[in-house]
Scaffold this motif. Structure first.
Motif, PDB file in Angstrom:
ATOM      1  N   ARG A   1       0.884  -1.131  -0.097  1.00 28.21           N
ATOM      2  CA  ARG A   1       0.178   0.034  -0.045  1.00 28.21           C
ATOM      3  C   ARG A   1       0.812   1.181  -0.028  1.00 28.21           C
ATOM      4  NH1 ARG A   1      -4.000   1.160   4.900  1.00 28.21           N
ATOM      5  NH2 ARG A   1      -2.023   1.901   5.863  1.00 28.21           N
ATOM      6  N   GLU A   2       1.923   1.372   0.736  1.00 23.66           N
ATOM      7  CA  GLU A   2       2.822   2.135   0.790  1.00 23.66           C
ATOM      8  C   GLU A   2       3.741   2.608  -0.713  1.00 23.66           C
ATOM      9  OE1 GLU A   2       5.162   5.812   2.248  1.00 23.66           O
ATOM     10  OE2 GLU A   2       3.393   4.675   3.041  1.00 23.66           O
ATOM     11  N   ARG A   3       3.760   1.629  -1.236  1.00 30.86           N
ATOM     12  CA  ARG A   3       4.686   1.613  -2.312  1.00 30.86           C
ATOM     13  C   ARG A   3       3.617   2.094  -3.319  1.00 30.86           C
ATOM     14  NH1 ARG A   3       3.009  -0.518  -7.760  1.00 30.86           N
ATOM     15  NH2 ARG A   3       5.141  -0.996  -8.825  1.00 30.86           N
ATOM     16  N   ASN A   4       2.378   1.812  -3.464  1.00 31.60           N
ATOM     17  CA  ASN A   4       1.293   2.540  -4.506  1.00 31.60           C
ATOM     18  C   ASN A   4       0.968   3.869  -3.907  1.00 31.60           C
ATOM     19  OD1 ASN A   4       1.215   0.117  -5.747  1.00 31.60           O
ATOM     20  ND2 ASN A   4      -0.606  -0.585  -4.639  1.00 31.60           N
ATOM     21  N   TYR A   5       1.201   4.343  -2.641  1.00 33.46           N
ATOM     22  CA  TYR A   5       0.786   5.694  -2.261  1.00 33.46           C
ATOM     23  C   TYR A   5       2.081   6.429  -3.052  1.00 33.46           C
ATOM     24  CZ  TYR A   5      -2.711   4.666   1.187  1.00 33.46           C
ATOM     25  OH  TYR A   5      -3.921   4.548   1.994  1.00 33.46           O
ATOM     26  N   ARG A   6       3.407   6.067  -2.912  1.00 33.47           N
ATOM     27  CA  ARG A   6       4.319   6.797  -3.368  1.00 33.47           C
ATOM     28  C   ARG A   6       4.216   6.973  -4.798  1.00 33.47           C
ATOM     29  NH1 ARG A   6       9.931   6.009   0.101  1.00 33.47           N
ATOM     30  NH2 ARG A   6       8.998   5.962   2.374  1.00 33.47           N
ATOM     31  N   LYS A   7       3.895   5.895  -5.413  1.00 39.69           N
ATOM     32  CA  LYS A   7       3.588   5.907  -6.914  1.00 39.69           C
ATOM     33  C   LYS A   7       2.660   7.059  -7.200  1.00 39.69           C
ATOM     34  CE  LYS A   7       2.774   2.822 -10.878  1.00 39.69           C
ATOM     35  NZ  LYS A   7       2.551   1.686 -11.406  1.00 39.69           N
ATOM     36  N   HIS A   8       1.803   7.383  -6.489  1.00 38.54           N
ATOM     37  CA  HIS A   8       0.597   8.234  -6.859  1.00 38.54           C
ATOM     38  C   HIS A   8       0.831   9.471  -6.004  1.00 38.54           C
ATOM     39  CE1 HIS A   8      -1.577   5.299  -9.329  1.00 38.54           C
ATOM     40  NE2 HIS A   8      -1.458   4.399  -8.084  1.00 38.54           N
TER      41      HIS A   8
ATOM     42  N   LYS B   1       1.589  10.550  -3.125  1.00 41.98           N
ATOM     43  CA  LYS B   1       1.081  10.907  -1.570  1.00 41.98           C
ATOM     44  C   LYS B   1       2.456  10.875  -0.635  1.00 41.98           C
ATOM     45  CE  LYS B   1      -3.519   9.185  -1.733  1.00 41.98           C
ATOM     46  NZ  LYS B   1      -4.496   8.292  -1.066  1.00 41.98           N
ATOM     47  N   LYS B   2       2.385  11.667   0.426  1.00 45.86           N
ATOM     48  CA  LYS B   2       3.497  11.852   1.490  1.00 45.86           C
ATOM     49  C   LYS B   2       3.935  10.390   1.873  1.00 45.86           C
ATOM     50  CE  LYS B   2       4.451  14.216   5.374  1.00 45.86           C
ATOM     51  NZ  LYS B   2       3.901  15.296   6.678  1.00 45.86           N
TER      52      LYS B   2
ATOM     53  N   LYS C   1       6.112   7.904   4.154  1.00 42.11           N
ATOM     54  CA  LYS C   1       6.313   7.336   5.539  1.00 42.11           C
ATOM     55  C   LYS C   1       7.704   6.818   5.795  1.00 42.11           C
ATOM     56  CE  LYS C   1       1.362   7.013   6.824  1.00 42.11           C
ATOM     57  NZ  LYS C   1       0.654   7.433   5.595  1.00 42.11           N
TER      58      LYS C   1
END
Length: 395
Positions: A349-356, A358-359, A361
């Motif tokens: 999930r964090e990997r996908n957040y970064r891809k899109h 997002k801030k 962590k």
């Protein structure tokens, strides 16, 4: 049925029954049981086939049913189910039953007692199969036995077979085959249509689960046995499917184990290369994300602690093998698998957040999220009131 399965597959992977281009795992693999590496979903086509076989069994076993009585009077008309032709009468269900006769032959032998309902030539009472298929249509008269004759017409009350003298070599072999087949003679008991439950056991009732087990992707094999089934087992399945699993965590872990997540390595094959968004590694692979990447390995060290029973290894295969083969206590094994799945899900999930964009962590922040998620899942079980789970939070 295949079209319905196709719609189900499209909906699973895309959320829409009209988009079939996003499947990550074939529907055949998805429909395997958990222990064989699937999702435990049953194919509509296979389920339909099982219940069609049940209709065939009802038709042959003389079950007291209005449908059976109607079919025998208006469709079969005293003909054998194995010989009747598709004349256009009956519904599409009936035509489907006729197409399944080759499969049904493996399941429905007749246990002969008085021989007053089993047909000599056309029924499945001999282990070798239907005699008409062995002798051929033109050779039935060589024994002087009518094609529609019952076994009671050919066998005396003492169990002696009455055959016309015949010099034909094939007919002599058939006679020897019949006479060597031992059958109980009981004039007070009717002939019984049996159903094949497994390799060696036949019963007087239909078994849905066992029949499905035999006819699915590996099924229909005459050599099928528990030994053969064991070869299909995936040891890693117990790492994914267990009592405390969270469905979405288990699903992502299942994809990760099968290496079907859309990592940079896989998207690169589609012309969309992607490096690791945590450390900048040019080739983002499954094994790199879990847990060879310095970022994810730092997280893994923090959340798993000493649960593995040995220092955590950044190698994916070694970690999975340890979770699969190492001997843990019951509560410890529940917890370590839950932590493993939660870590995989949170990392992905964090990997996908970064891809899109997002801030991002820090690993320590993700570790607190994993810890809180695991604690919330344990609390939701009411573990304190369940003897088998009591003490889980203290592990």
């Amino acid at each position: 049925m295949e079209d319905i399965d196709s719609l189900c597959s499209a909906f699973l992977w895309s959320g829409s029954p009209n988009d079939s281009s996003k499947a990550k795992v074939s529907w055949t693999e998805v429909c395997k049981p958990f222990k064989e590496g699937g999702l435990g979903i049953r194919s509509i086509a296979d389920v339909s086939k099982v219940f069609s076989l049940k209709l065939i069994w009802r038709l042959l076993s003389e079950s007291h049913s209005l449908w059976v009585d109607w079919m025998k009077k208006y469709i079969l008309r005293n003909e054998s189910f194995w010989d009747v032709r598709d004349t256009g009468l009956g519904s599409w269900v009936w035509r489907k039953l006729l197409k399944l006769r080759h499969l049904a032959k493996e399941f429905v032998p007749i246990e002969v007692h008085n021989g007053q309902s089993a047909r000599f030539w056309t029924d499945l009472w001999h282990p070798r199969g239907r005699l008409i298929e062995i002798a051929g249509e033109t050779d039935t008269q060589k024994l002087g036995i009518d094609r529609a004759a019952l076994i009671s017409d050919v066998r005396t009350a003492d169990g002696v077979w009455r055959f016309r003298r015949c010099r034909d070599r094939q007919m002599r072999e058939i006679i020897n085959m019949i006479e060597n087949h031992q059958m109980e003679v009981n004039h007070h008991a009717p002939d019984v249509v049996m159903w094949r439950k497994n390799e060696t056991e036949y019963c007087r009732q239909f078994f849905t689960a066992e029949t499905w087990q035999r006819i699915r992707i590996h099924g229909g094999l005459k050599e099928w046995s528990e030994v053969v089934w064991f070869q299909f087992l995936k040891e890693w399945s117990k790492v994914v499917w267990f009592q405390l699993r969270v469905p979405r965590f288990a699903f992502i872990s299942w994809l990760a184990i099968r290496n079907r997540l859309s990592t940079g390595e896989r998207t690169g094959a589609w012309g969309q290369p992607q490096g690791c968004l945590f450390c900048g590694e040019p080739n983002e692979t499954r094994d790199h994300l879990f847990f060879a990447c310095p970022y994810t390995y730092t997280l893994w060290l923090e959340v798993v602690g000493t649960l593995l029973g040995r220092p955590p290894d950044p190698d994916w295969e070694s970690t999975l093998e340890l979770l699969t083969t190492h001997s843990y206590g019951r509560l410890e094994y529940l917890l370590v698998r839950l932590v493993f799945q939660t870590a995989i899900y949170i990392i992905w999930r964090e990997r996908n957040y970064r891809k899109h964009l997002k801030k991002p962590k820090l690993p320590s922040q993700l570790a607190r999220i994993v810890d809180k998620t695991v604690r919330n899942r344990i609390t939701s079980t009411g573990y304190a009131t369940k003897p088998r789970l009591r003490g889980l939070m203290q592990v």
